[in-house]
Design an enzyme around this catalytic site. Structure first.
Site, PDB file in Angstrom:
ATOM      1  N   TYR A 149       0.827  -1.214   0.000  1.00  0.00           N
ATOM      2  CA  TYR A 149       0.000   0.000   0.000  1.00  0.00           C
ATOM      3  C   TYR A 149       0.858   1.260   0.000  1.00  0.00           C
ATOM      4  O   TYR A 149       0.425   2.302  -0.453  1.00  0.00           O
ATOM      5  CB  TYR A 149      -0.907   0.028   1.244  1.00  0.00           C
ATOM      6  CG  TYR A 149      -2.223  -0.666   1.074  1.00  0.00           C
ATOM      7  CD1 TYR A 149      -2.288  -2.038   0.830  1.00  0.00           C
ATOM      8  CD2 TYR A 149      -3.417   0.037   1.167  1.00  0.00           C
ATOM      9  CE1 TYR A 149      -3.495  -2.677   0.686  1.00  0.00           C
ATOM     10  CE2 TYR A 149      -4.635  -0.596   1.031  1.00  0.00           C
ATOM     11  CZ  TYR A 149      -4.673  -1.951   0.790  1.00  0.00           C
ATOM     12  OH  TYR A 149      -5.883  -2.573   0.646  1.00  0.00           O
ATOM     13  N   ASP A 256      -6.430  -6.950   4.142  1.00  0.00           N
ATOM     14  CA  ASP A 256      -7.531  -6.279   3.446  1.00  0.00           C
ATOM     15  C   ASP A 256      -8.464  -7.317   2.832  1.00  0.00           C
ATOM     16  O   ASP A 256      -9.685  -7.277   3.007  1.00  0.00           O
ATOM     17  CB  ASP A 256      -6.955  -5.369   2.346  1.00  0.00           C
ATOM     18  CG  ASP A 256      -8.046  -4.720   1.521  1.00  0.00           C
ATOM     19  OD1 ASP A 256      -9.001  -4.198   2.138  1.00  0.00           O
ATOM     20  OD2 ASP A 256      -7.957  -4.731   0.279  1.00  0.00           O
TER      21      ASP A 256
END
Ligand code: IPM
Ligand code: MG
Length: 379
Positions: A149, A256
């Site tokens: 990320y 996630d």
């Protein structure tokens, strides 16, 4: 006590679930003698519309000074075609990094009242459960401020035909891995004493590094049963036998994905709360932990009195517990939610998948939140 809470209602159903949550917190304040001062801030699509950027500097600055941050959701179709750096999601990442909240706690359990909303067959849940019960109770601890990320990314070209490749980088430092493992081991020691590292160590060097470090830390926690699982297997095990898991600790991207999968097992993503901690709570600089429902902005149902407010309300309970150490107050909210579900009220997302709905009453956001408030009054 007085507490300052930064509120980021955001986009889509964010504002409606946050406004209900504020009502709940106001009542908790009255009942238990606390004052919650709310500071409303802009981020996400709404901030893009009014300032041109997803995370205005003033939002982060103010959030850093508050005791906690409660966020609804950001994003929506209106902003989907903007370049990566200007998308509403950038606000989320900027807040997480800017507040230093590196550990994201996502509990996923099956409440008995919502058994019929779980897509797994009863037989699957019970057969895999040593006690023969149709339940599970998992805490996913997701690393939140590192990995792919935040790693280096970009596009490359050969100069003639423009861009010919694109890349994102999964990179973790030892310190980043250690600190989130400490949070996860601490959580496991307060739960059932089991921790599973989920990685892809058969392929990825970064995962092998996670595993090595976990093995060392595991040796210092002999009271915790540590196990290791590849992420593809974990995706399968979650729907085959979810009760085998207690704490799952994993990287940003795997967390996630797996937390969305786990959320569906608990009936609906509309039920799942989350806490992102780090910062001052773990020796860092800024006091604010960040609390948010994991459901996202759901633009298709926004403004229609259809959203389930429980994930946001339960996120506020996590805020009371983790940021303010108000355990009694957190439990009062959780118990009020439980009683509301006991009474049979269901928003559309958690209505029974079977026909056995005699005890259920389909309600909207307002009625559901109103019932929680009523139950809380008598807590
Ligand atoms: C989540 C969301 C976010 C993430 C998106 C909206 C950037 O999916 O909180 O799980 O990927 O972290
Ligand atoms: Mg997600």
């Amino acid at each position: 006590m007085n507490y300052s809470i930064a509120l980021v209602p955001g986009d889509g159903i964010g504002p409606e679930v946050i406004s209900k949550t504020v009502d709940v917190l106001d009542l908790v304040g009255d009942k238990f003698g606390h004052v919650f001062n709310f500071v409303e801030l802009e981020a996400g699509g709404r901030a893009i519309d009014s300032t041109g950027e997803p995370l205005p500097a003033a939002t982060l600055e103010t959030a850093r000074q508050c005791d906690a941050l409660l966020l609804g959701a950001v994003g929506g179709p209106k902003w989907e075609t903007l370049p990566g750096d200007l998308r509403p999601e950038k606000a989320l990442l900027g807040l997480r990094a800017g507040l230093g909240v590196f550990a994201n706690l996502r509990p996923a359990s099956l409440l008995p009242q919502l058994k019929d909303a779980c897509p797994l067959k009863d037989g699957v849940l019970t057969a895999s459960n040593p006690e023969g019960k149709a339940n599970f109770d998992i805490l996913i601890v997701r690393e939140l401020t590192g990995g792919i990320y935040f790693g280096e990314r970009g596009r490359e070209g050969d100069g003639k035909s423009g861009e010919s490749s694109a890349f994102d980088t999964e990179k973790y430092s030892r310190a980043e891995i250690e600190r989130v493992l400490h949070v996860a081991y601490d959580a496991a020691s307060k739960r059932r004493g089991k921790l599973c590292l989920v990685d892809k160590a058969n392929v990825l060097e970064s995962s092998r590094f996670w595993r090595e470090i976990t093995m060392k830390i595991a040796a210092e926690h002999t009271n915790i049963e540590t196990s290791y699982m590849y992420v593809d297997n974990c995706a399968m095990q979650l729907i085959r036998a979810p009760c085998q898991f207690d704490v799952i600790v994993t990287s940003n991207i795997f967390g996630d994905i797996l937390s969305d999968e786990a959320s569906v097992l608990s009936g609906s993503i509309g039920m799942l709360a989350s806490a992102s901690i780090g910062g001052k709570l773990a020796g860092g600089k800024y006091p604010a932990g960040m609390y948010e429902p994991i459901h996202g902005s759901a633009p298709d149902i926004a403004g229609k009195d259809l959203a389930n407010p429980l994930a946001a309300i339960l996120s506020a309970a996590m805020m009371l517990r983790y940021s303010f150490s108000l355990e009694k107050e957190a439990q009062a909210i959780e118990s009020a939610v439980n009683k509301t579900l006991d009474s049979g009220l269901r928003t559309k997302d958690i209505a029974s998948r079977t026909k056995n709905t005699a005890n259920e009453k389909l309600v909207g956001t307002n009625e559901m939140a109103g019932a929680v408030i009523k139950a809380l009054e008598t807590e």
